[in-house]
Design a protein around this motif. Structure first.
Motif, PDB file in Angstrom:
ATOM      1  N   LEU A 156       0.833  -1.201   0.000  1.00 30.80           N
ATOM      2  CA  LEU A 156       0.000   0.000   0.000  1.00 30.80           C
ATOM      3  C   LEU A 156       0.871   1.255   0.000  1.00 30.80           C
ATOM      4  O   LEU A 156       0.588   2.213  -0.721  1.00 30.80           O
ATOM      5  CB  LEU A 156      -0.942   0.003   1.208  1.00 30.80           C
ATOM      6  N   GLU A 157       1.920   1.237   0.777  1.00 30.15           N
ATOM      7  CA  GLU A 157       2.841   2.375   0.808  1.00 30.15           C
ATOM      8  C   GLU A 157       3.440   2.634  -0.574  1.00 30.15           C
ATOM      9  O   GLU A 157       3.517   3.774  -1.029  1.00 30.15           O
ATOM     10  CB  GLU A 157       3.955   2.115   1.826  1.00 30.15           C
ATOM     11  N   GLN A 158       3.830   1.570  -1.256  1.00 30.15           N
ATOM     12  CA  GLN A 158       4.378   1.719  -2.609  1.00 30.15           C
ATOM     13  C   GLN A 158       3.300   2.213  -3.579  1.00 30.15           C
ATOM     14  O   GLN A 158       3.576   3.046  -4.443  1.00 30.15           O
ATOM     15  CB  GLN A 158       4.961   0.390  -3.103  1.00 30.15           C
ATOM     16  N   ALA A 159       2.077   1.721  -3.438  1.00 28.52           N
ATOM     17  CA  ALA A 159       0.985   2.184  -4.299  1.00 28.52           C
ATOM     18  C   ALA A 159       0.758   3.677  -4.108  1.00 28.52           C
ATOM     19  O   ALA A 159       0.527   4.404  -5.087  1.00 28.52           O
ATOM     20  CB  ALA A 159      -0.292   1.402  -3.993  1.00 28.52           C
ATOM     21  N   CYS A 160       0.850   4.143  -2.868  1.00 29.35           N
ATOM     22  CA  CYS A 160       0.679   5.571  -2.591  1.00 29.35           C
ATOM     23  C   CYS A 160       1.780   6.405  -3.233  1.00 29.35           C
ATOM     24  O   CYS A 160       1.551   7.546  -3.636  1.00 29.35           O
ATOM     25  CB  CYS A 160       0.632   5.817  -1.083  1.00 29.35           C
ATOM     26  N   LYS A 161       2.972   5.842  -3.350  1.00 34.51           N
ATOM     27  CA  LYS A 161       4.072   6.538  -4.022  1.00 34.51           C
ATOM     28  C   LYS A 161       3.875   6.581  -5.534  1.00 34.51           C
ATOM     29  O   LYS A 161       4.335   7.492  -6.199  1.00 34.51           O
ATOM     30  CB  LYS A 161       5.404   5.860  -3.700  1.00 34.51           C
ATOM     31  N   LEU A 162       3.187   5.586  -6.071  1.00 34.17           N
ATOM     32  CA  LEU A 162       3.014   5.468  -7.520  1.00 34.17           C
ATOM     33  C   LEU A 162       1.804   6.222  -8.058  1.00 34.17           C
ATOM     34  O   LEU A 162       1.806   6.636  -9.218  1.00 34.17           O
ATOM     35  CB  LEU A 162       2.894   3.993  -7.921  1.00 34.17           C
ATOM     36  N   THR A 163       0.753   6.377  -7.232  1.00 31.99           N
ATOM     37  CA  THR A 163      -0.480   6.950  -7.764  1.00 31.99           C
ATOM     38  C   THR A 163      -1.367   7.534  -6.664  1.00 31.99           C
ATOM     39  O   THR A 163      -1.306   7.086  -5.511  1.00 31.99           O
ATOM     40  CB  THR A 163      -1.294   5.883  -8.540  1.00 31.99           C
ATOM     41  N   ASP A 164      -2.189   8.488  -7.068  1.00 32.26           N
ATOM     42  CA  ASP A 164      -3.224   9.026  -6.180  1.00 32.26           C
ATOM     43  C   ASP A 164      -4.538   8.281  -6.354  1.00 32.26           C
ATOM     44  O   ASP A 164      -5.512   8.570  -5.660  1.00 32.26           O
ATOM     45  CB  ASP A 164      -3.462  10.515  -6.479  1.00 32.26           C
ATOM     46  N   ASP A 165      -4.590   7.341  -7.271  1.00 33.86           N
ATOM     47  CA  ASP A 165      -5.807   6.598  -7.583  1.00 33.86           C
ATOM     48  C   ASP A 165      -6.163   5.682  -6.412  1.00 33.86           C
ATOM     49  O   ASP A 165      -5.494   4.683  -6.156  1.00 33.86           O
ATOM     50  CB  ASP A 165      -5.596   5.789  -8.868  1.00 33.86           C
ATOM     51  N   VAL A 166      -7.234   6.028  -5.705  1.00 33.93           N
ATOM     52  CA  VAL A 166      -7.649   5.271  -4.526  1.00 33.93           C
ATOM     53  C   VAL A 166      -8.061   3.847  -4.905  1.00 33.93           C
ATOM     54  O   VAL A 166      -7.875   2.909  -4.129  1.00 33.93           O
ATOM     55  CB  VAL A 166      -8.794   6.009  -3.796  1.00 33.93           C
ATOM     56  N   ASN A 167      -8.588   3.676  -6.100  1.00 33.01           N
ATOM     57  CA  ASN A 167      -8.973   2.351  -6.578  1.00 33.01           C
ATOM     58  C   ASN A 167      -7.746   1.441  -6.659  1.00 33.01           C
ATOM     59  O   ASN A 167      -7.783   0.285  -6.219  1.00 33.01           O
ATOM     60  CB  ASN A 167      -9.647   2.493  -7.948  1.00 33.01           C
ATOM     61  N   VAL A 168      -6.645   1.939  -7.199  1.00 30.95           N
ATOM     62  CA  VAL A 168      -5.398   1.167  -7.284  1.00 30.95           C
ATOM     63  C   VAL A 168      -4.879   0.875  -5.878  1.00 30.95           C
ATOM     64  O   VAL A 168      -4.418  -0.239  -5.600  1.00 30.95           O
ATOM     65  CB  VAL A 168      -4.337   1.913  -8.119  1.00 30.95           C
ATOM     66  N   ARG A 169      -4.966   1.841  -5.003  1.00 32.74           N
ATOM     67  CA  ARG A 169      -4.506   1.640  -3.630  1.00 32.74           C
ATOM     68  C   ARG A 169      -5.327   0.548  -2.943  1.00 32.74           C
ATOM     69  O   ARG A 169      -4.780  -0.298  -2.240  1.00 32.74           O
ATOM     70  CB  ARG A 169      -4.586   2.945  -2.852  1.00 32.74           C
ATOM     71  N   TRP A 170      -6.633   0.558  -3.147  1.00 32.11           N
ATOM     72  CA  TRP A 170      -7.510  -0.456  -2.558  1.00 32.11           C
ATOM     73  C   TRP A 170      -7.159  -1.847  -3.086  1.00 32.11           C
ATOM     74  O   TRP A 170      -7.035  -2.807  -2.336  1.00 32.11           O
ATOM     75  CB  TRP A 170      -8.972  -0.100  -2.837  1.00 32.11           C
ATOM     76  N   ALA A 171      -6.990  -1.943  -4.392  1.00 29.94           N
ATOM     77  CA  ALA A 171      -6.641  -3.228  -5.011  1.00 29.94           C
ATOM     78  C   ALA A 171      -5.287  -3.721  -4.495  1.00 29.94           C
ATOM     79  O   ALA A 171      -5.108  -4.916  -4.247  1.00 29.94           O
ATOM     80  CB  ALA A 171      -6.616  -3.096  -6.530  1.00 29.94           C
TER      81      ALA A 171
END
Length: 174
Positions: free
Chosen positions: A4-19
């Protein structure tokens, strides 16, 4: 949480973060005798992702993406090992033909997964470029080119599928 931390670094897309957060739920069902391996966690996790999303009443697009990332993330990680039929099946299952933007969301979640381990935070993840280029080449194949050849009906869909397979095979050999 590292994913999740890496996803937050890669994108602001909450959908991607959730996945990214839900993609490995199936690991919790692994029998102790199989640890540290988690073979089949993608399929066993799918129902958990579906049930959690239903219970939390998440938006449909969140439900769809988190389920797809759960089921397909190891295929993405192994993209260079996959044959053309499997890649085409992946593209079809994620509905690339109608929702091409979904591929980039899946790839971002997979990149976050790849980097979500100590010591791997900056690892290259060339699967993104590879699958993106394959998808773009496949999306360029359309019905028009077969209609002008006189192909009609169901045969158009079959011709598109064969041409997309051919495109993937040619690209993979380059």
């Amino acid at each position: 949480l590292m994913v999740l931390e890496q996803a937050c670094k890669l994108t602001d897309d909450v959908n991607v973060r959730w996945a990214s957060l839900l993609h490995d739920l199936g690991k919790g069902l692994t029998r102790e005798s199989l640890l540290p391996s988690h073979h089949g966690h993608e399929q066993s996790g799918e129902q958990l992702v579906i049930e959690l999303n239903q219970r939390l009443k998440t938006p449909n697009e969140f439900k769809d993406l988190s389920r797809l990332v759960c089921v397909w993330h190891t295929h993405v990680h192994r993209a260079f090992e996959l044959n053309a039929k499997t890649i085409l099946k992946f593209f079809s299952k994620i509905d690339l033909w109608r929702k091409p933007e979904r591929l980039q969301q899946i790839l971002l979640a997979c990149k976050a997964d790849s980097r979500g381990r100590t010591g791997f935070e900056q690892v290259e993840y060339t699967q993104v470029e590879y699958l993106t280029e394959l998808a773009e080449a496949c999306l360029a194949v359309n019905a028009k080119q077969f209609i002008v050849q006189g192909i009609t009906g169901k045969a158009i869909g079959e011709a598109i599928t064969l041409e997309r397979l051919s495109v993937i095979k040619r690209f993979a050999k380059d």
